[in-house]
Design a protein around this motif. Structure first.
Motif, PDB file in Angstrom:
ATOM      1  N   GLN A 119       0.845  -1.200   0.000  1.00 39.40           N
ATOM      2  CA  GLN A 119       0.000   0.000   0.000  1.00 39.40           C
ATOM      3  C   GLN A 119       0.877   1.246   0.000  1.00 39.40           C
ATOM      4  O   GLN A 119       1.738   1.407   0.867  1.00 39.40           O
ATOM      5  CB  GLN A 119      -0.897   0.018   1.236  1.00 39.40           C
ATOM      6  N   THR A 133      -1.701   0.758  -5.012  1.00 35.61           N
ATOM      7  CA  THR A 133      -1.176  -0.514  -4.534  1.00 35.61           C
ATOM      8  C   THR A 133      -0.280  -1.116  -5.603  1.00 35.61           C
ATOM      9  O   THR A 133      -0.692  -1.239  -6.761  1.00 35.61           O
ATOM     10  CB  THR A 133      -2.316  -1.508  -4.219  1.00 35.61           C
ATOM     11  N   LEU A 167      -8.116   2.897  -4.408  1.00 35.31           N
ATOM     12  CA  LEU A 167      -8.280   2.201  -3.142  1.00 35.31           C
ATOM     13  C   LEU A 167      -8.582   0.739  -3.426  1.00 35.31           C
ATOM     14  O   LEU A 167      -9.289   0.422  -4.383  1.00 35.31           O
ATOM     15  CB  LEU A 167      -9.437   2.839  -2.373  1.00 35.31           C
ATOM     16  N   HIS A 181      -8.203  -2.542   1.738  1.00 37.52           N
ATOM     17  CA  HIS A 181      -7.519  -1.446   2.435  1.00 37.52           C
ATOM     18  C   HIS A 181      -7.780  -1.486   3.942  1.00 37.52           C
ATOM     19  O   HIS A 181      -7.011  -0.941   4.737  1.00 37.52           O
ATOM     20  CB  HIS A 181      -7.966  -0.094   1.873  1.00 37.52           C
ATOM     21  N   LEU A 215      -7.418   5.486   5.501  1.00 36.02           N
ATOM     22  CA  LEU A 215      -6.915   5.697   4.145  1.00 36.02           C
ATOM     23  C   LEU A 215      -7.837   6.576   3.313  1.00 36.02           C
ATOM     24  O   LEU A 215      -7.373   7.285   2.412  1.00 36.02           O
ATOM     25  CB  LEU A 215      -6.689   4.358   3.445  1.00 36.02           C
TER      26      LEU A 215
END
Length: 447
Positions: free
Chosen positions: A212, A273, A292, A296, A307
């Motif tokens: 991430q 990612t 995202l 997550h 996030l």
């Protein structure tokens, strides 16, 4: 900070974004198809706009309707969630042209990473380790055979514009290559309108590890550790863990720093990612998702960082709220994707939920937009909720997960809950001893 965010999605992710926006004091707009008029995020949003009939192409993928909804409501930003338009460069460009902020990276970065060949080329330039294979699309069978001979069999053919396992075929020997190449091209053309394919070394028993990252768009980047997404069926993730039971602190820091430096040098903005196959202590780049991720949540559990808050902050020009030195990892987290599917055949199971009860207690989180009496429409992805469990270590996390799964009740439809109750008691899973092929082999034994 934004005044009003339009959420261009549905289901649990729409509700997740809505909650984050409300916590930041930002007004929310829900868009929905006629099939989702009674969805939870629609009920809770400050405003809602119907954007079309049930088919996604006529509603959630209808850029014109979503931009019109922004103009009608005065929304100054759009959060795309994941799926649908979240990695659509044209959508990001159109929003920018209308002075509406896309809460995500630039259209250019989406384009680069959306093309698997260009993404691999860019990753290599940024110092990210890549899988041996072709530098670009293979032109014909002769070139494919030459490259396969150089890197060694088995090899895998992948669609340049693809994902989700479509346009992806394995050739164990040269005799398999011709059929694999033709089939991959045909599938890629049908699924993505682009039959370009490339070739890579096929790893035998890798794990799927993803890192991430966050960038501020101005040359700063951080990583928030990795997630292990190796438990998959047909290249679709089923169970995710953070951190990976296969990595040690040194490996985690090494690959994390490589990724953070890469996004900083790229000038990337927002969440992303970087995904790898991991085998014998080596990482091999697969792709970068410029959005995202579904999973997550487990990164949030072990870092304590929201996030979605961070996405909104960066997109509004506020920069990153943390430096790499601020980020600490605490305990272990696991996410189970609860789908409205038969737990053995994985056939979708739309219908009315007659009873819905979620587990509770310390370290338990459930992200879901469904409720008792909610009717699951047959038009969309079958994910109805995510069970996220956090513990001080992996053993505690697994015990807590077992207890939470026993408490989880969804009546009226079939779900994948029985599969997770089975997995949590399996010795291989308990020991963290699995790879990307483990689940399909396990399921095949039960047939």
């Amino acid at each position: 900070m934004f005044q009003k965010i339009l959420i261009a999605n549905r289901g649990e992710i729409a509700l997740r974004v809505l909650r984050a926006a409300k916590e930041l004091g930002i007004q929310t707009v829900a868009v929905h198809s006629t099939a989702d008029a009674d969805a939870m995020h629609v009920r809770l949003a400050d405003e809602s706009v119907c954007i079309g009939p049930p088919p996604s192409r006529d509603s959630y993928l209808n850029i014109h309707q979503i931009v019109a909804a922004c103009e009608i409501t005065g929304a100054d930003a759009v959060h795309p969630g994941y799926g649908f338009l979240s990695e659509n460069a044209k959508f990001a460009d159109i929003l920018a042209a209308h002075n509406i902020t896309f809460i995500g990276p630039s259209g250019d970065h989406i384009r680069i990473m959306g093309d698997k060949i260009e993404a691999k080329r860019t990753a290599k330039r940024l110092g990210i380790p890549v899988v041996p294979g072709s530098e670009g699309a293979v032109s014909d069978e002769k070139e494919a055979k030459r490259i396969a001979a150089e890197i060694g069999y088995p090899v895998i053919i992948k669609a340049s514009a693809g994902g989700g396992g479509r346009g992806m075929k394995v050739a164990l020997t040269e005799a398999d290559l011709e059929i694999a190449l033709a089939t991959a091209r045909s599938e890629a053309g049908a699924a993505f309108g682009d039959d370009a394919v490339y070739i890579e070394k096929y790893l035998q028993k890798p794990r799927h590890i993803e890192v991430q990252i966050f960038g501020d768009g101005a040359g700063k980047g951080v990583h928030l550790g990795e997630r292990d997404c190796s438990l998959q069926r047909r290249h679709q993730k089923v169970w995710e863990e953070a951190n990976s039971p296969a990595l040690n602190a040194e490996e985690r820091s090494r690959i994390g720093d490589i990724c953070a430096n890469a996004v900083a040098n790229l000038g990337y903005s927002g969440a992303g990612t970087i995904e790898f196959l991991y085998e014998n202590g080596e990482f091999y780049f697969i792709e970068m998702n410029t959005r995202l991720q579904v999973e997550h949540t487990i990164t949030e559990a072990i870092t304590g960082i929201d996030l979605v808050h961070e996405q909104i902050r960066v997109a509004s020009g506020g920069g990153l709220s943390v430096t790499q030195n601020d980020i600490r990892f605490h305990g272990h987290a696991i996410e189970c994707r609860i789908n409205a599917e038969d737990p053995r055949t994985f056939v979708p199971s739309p219908g009315t939920i007659t009873h819905f009860h979620t587990p509770g207690g310390l370290g338990i989180r459930v992200d879901s937009g469904v409720y008792s009496g909610y009717r699951i429409p047959p038009y969309y992805d079958s994910l109805i909720g995510k069970l996220i469990v956090h513990g001080r270590n992996r053993v505690e996390c697994m015990m807590r997960l077992r207890r939470a799964l026993d408490e989880f009740v969804v009546d009226g439809i079939k779900t994948t809950l029985p599969l997770f109750r089975e997995l949590v008691g399996n010795p291989d899973i308990a020991n963290g001893d699995y790879d990307i092929h483990w689940l399909e082999k396990h399921l095949a034994k039960g047939e």
